[in-house]
Design a protein around this motif. Structure first.
Motif, short mmCIF file in Angstrom:
data_model
loop_
_atom_site.label_atom_id
_atom_site.label_comp_id
_atom_site.label_asym_id
_atom_site.label_seq_id
_atom_site.Cartn_x
_atom_site.Cartn_y
_atom_site.Cartn_z
N LEU A 37 2.96 -3.33 -1.46
CA LEU A 37 2.20 -3.40 -0.30
C LEU A 37 0.66 -2.96 0.22
O LEU A 37 -0.06 -4.02 0.12
CB LEU A 37 2.94 -3.02 0.84
N PRO A 38 0.59 -2.03 -1.18
CA PRO A 38 -1.30 -1.56 -1.56
C PRO A 38 -1.97 -2.93 -1.92
O PRO A 38 -2.79 -2.45 -1.92
CB PRO A 38 -0.91 -0.42 -2.15
N ARG A 39 -0.84 -3.34 -2.63
CA ARG A 39 -1.22 -4.43 -3.88
C ARG A 39 -1.66 -5.91 -3.13
O ARG A 39 -2.18 -6.53 -3.94
CB ARG A 39 -1.50 -4.13 -4.88
N ILE A 82 -5.53 -6.74 -7.16
CA ILE A 82 -4.93 -7.40 -5.78
C ILE A 82 -4.16 -8.30 -6.50
O ILE A 82 -4.70 -9.77 -7.19
CB ILE A 82 -6.34 -7.31 -4.55
N ALA A 141 0.90 0.71 -9.61
CA ALA A 141 -0.05 1.39 -9.39
C ALA A 141 -1.21 0.58 -9.71
O ALA A 141 -2.65 0.84 -10.13
CB ALA A 141 -0.15 3.04 -10.55
N HIS A 169 8.25 -3.39 -1.05
CA HIS A 169 7.36 -2.38 -0.21
C HIS A 169 6.36 -1.66 -1.74
O HIS A 169 4.98 -1.05 -0.87
CB HIS A 169 8.64 -1.23 -0.35
N GLY A 170 6.80 -1.30 -2.57
CA GLY A 170 5.66 -0.59 -3.70
C GLY A 170 4.32 -1.90 -4.07
O GLY A 170 3.28 -1.56 -4.06
N ARG A 175 6.52 2.02 -8.52
CA ARG A 175 5.58 2.22 -8.60
C ARG A 175 4.35 2.61 -9.17
O ARG A 175 3.03 2.46 -9.33
CB ARG A 175 5.40 4.18 -7.81
#
Length: 236
Positions: A117-119, A74, A70, A114-115, A66
């Motif tokens: 995904l936001p990027r 992208i 962070a 999973h970690g 995580r």
């Protein structure tokens, strides 16, 4: 605003990950590398130059993953070859070569995706790392099962995460740092045995495997597939 793409390689300071990082940088892309050793990571980043950045990460630790992502930009792609594990027989009943193996190789990559995904960009590409023992095991049943599970994970993620593409690289024995750091009396018989099992009659090079990983990252018509870069081992 930069138009260059950025790719993350967890395990990018050695093995297959390092030549892949070089290939990406040579064509003008950026890399965000993850590695366990701060010293080795720092040396690698210095060697690769200004298009490389990164931070330490432990792929078996969800908090570490995580924190790693962070800091990431992208991402156009993710490759997850980092795993440290041992293999062994079923009859030994050893947790190290069964449950711990899955924790390192399967669950590590599962939670890395999973970690990330936001990027991950909407058109990003993910490449998981399995191994040709998935379809042709020789002993070490947990290892064969883990590789098969990763190939299945790639198929499942390709469906759920689309249009993000997810594929799996399943290599055979490769002349990598992992093998070169082993004693010669262990390495040479293993290479000779592998050469008899596969069609090309030799282990792969890390550069060949990096080329295969790059193909999966780039080919926009490939998803949910497994590429066996194993010298024909799985055919015999």
């Amino acid at each position: 605003m930069s138009t260059h793409r950025t790719y993350t390689i967890i395990g990018g300071t050695s093995g297959i990950g390092l030549p892949l990082a070089r290939k990406l940088i040579e064509r003008g892309d950026h890399v965000f590398l993850g590695g366990r050793s701060p010293e080795r990571l720092a040396t690698t980043l210095t060697t690769l130059g200004e298009r490389a950045s990164g931070r330490t990460v432990e792929i078996t630790d969800k908090t570490s993953l995580r924190d790693f992502f962070a800091e990431a930009p992208i991402l156009s792609g993710l490759f997850t070859p980092a795993a440290s594990y041992q293999t062994g027989s079923f009859t030994d009943g050893d947790i190290t070569t069964s449950e711990d193996l899955f924790k390192a190789k399967f669950w590590g990559q599962y939670w890395a995706v999973h970690g990330a995904l936001p990027r991950l960009a909407p058109n990003a590409s993910v490449v998981l790392m399995a191994g040709a023992a998935s379809v042709r095991p020789i002993g070490a049943p947990a290892y064969a099962a883990c590789n098969s599970a990763l190939e299945g994970l790639a198929r499942g993620l390709a469906i759920e995460l689309n249009p993000i593409r997810v594929n799996c690289l399943s290599p055979g024995t490769t002349d990598s740092d992992l093998w070169r750091n082993r004693p010669q009396e262990t390495r040479e018989p293993a290479y000779e045995y592998w050469s008899k099992l596969c069609l090309v009659q030799r282990p792969a090079t890390v550069d060949e495997q990096a080329h295969a990983a790059l193909f999966l990252l780039d080919n926009t018509n490939m998803t949910g597939s497994t590429l066996f870069s194993d010298g024909g081992y799985s055919l015999r």
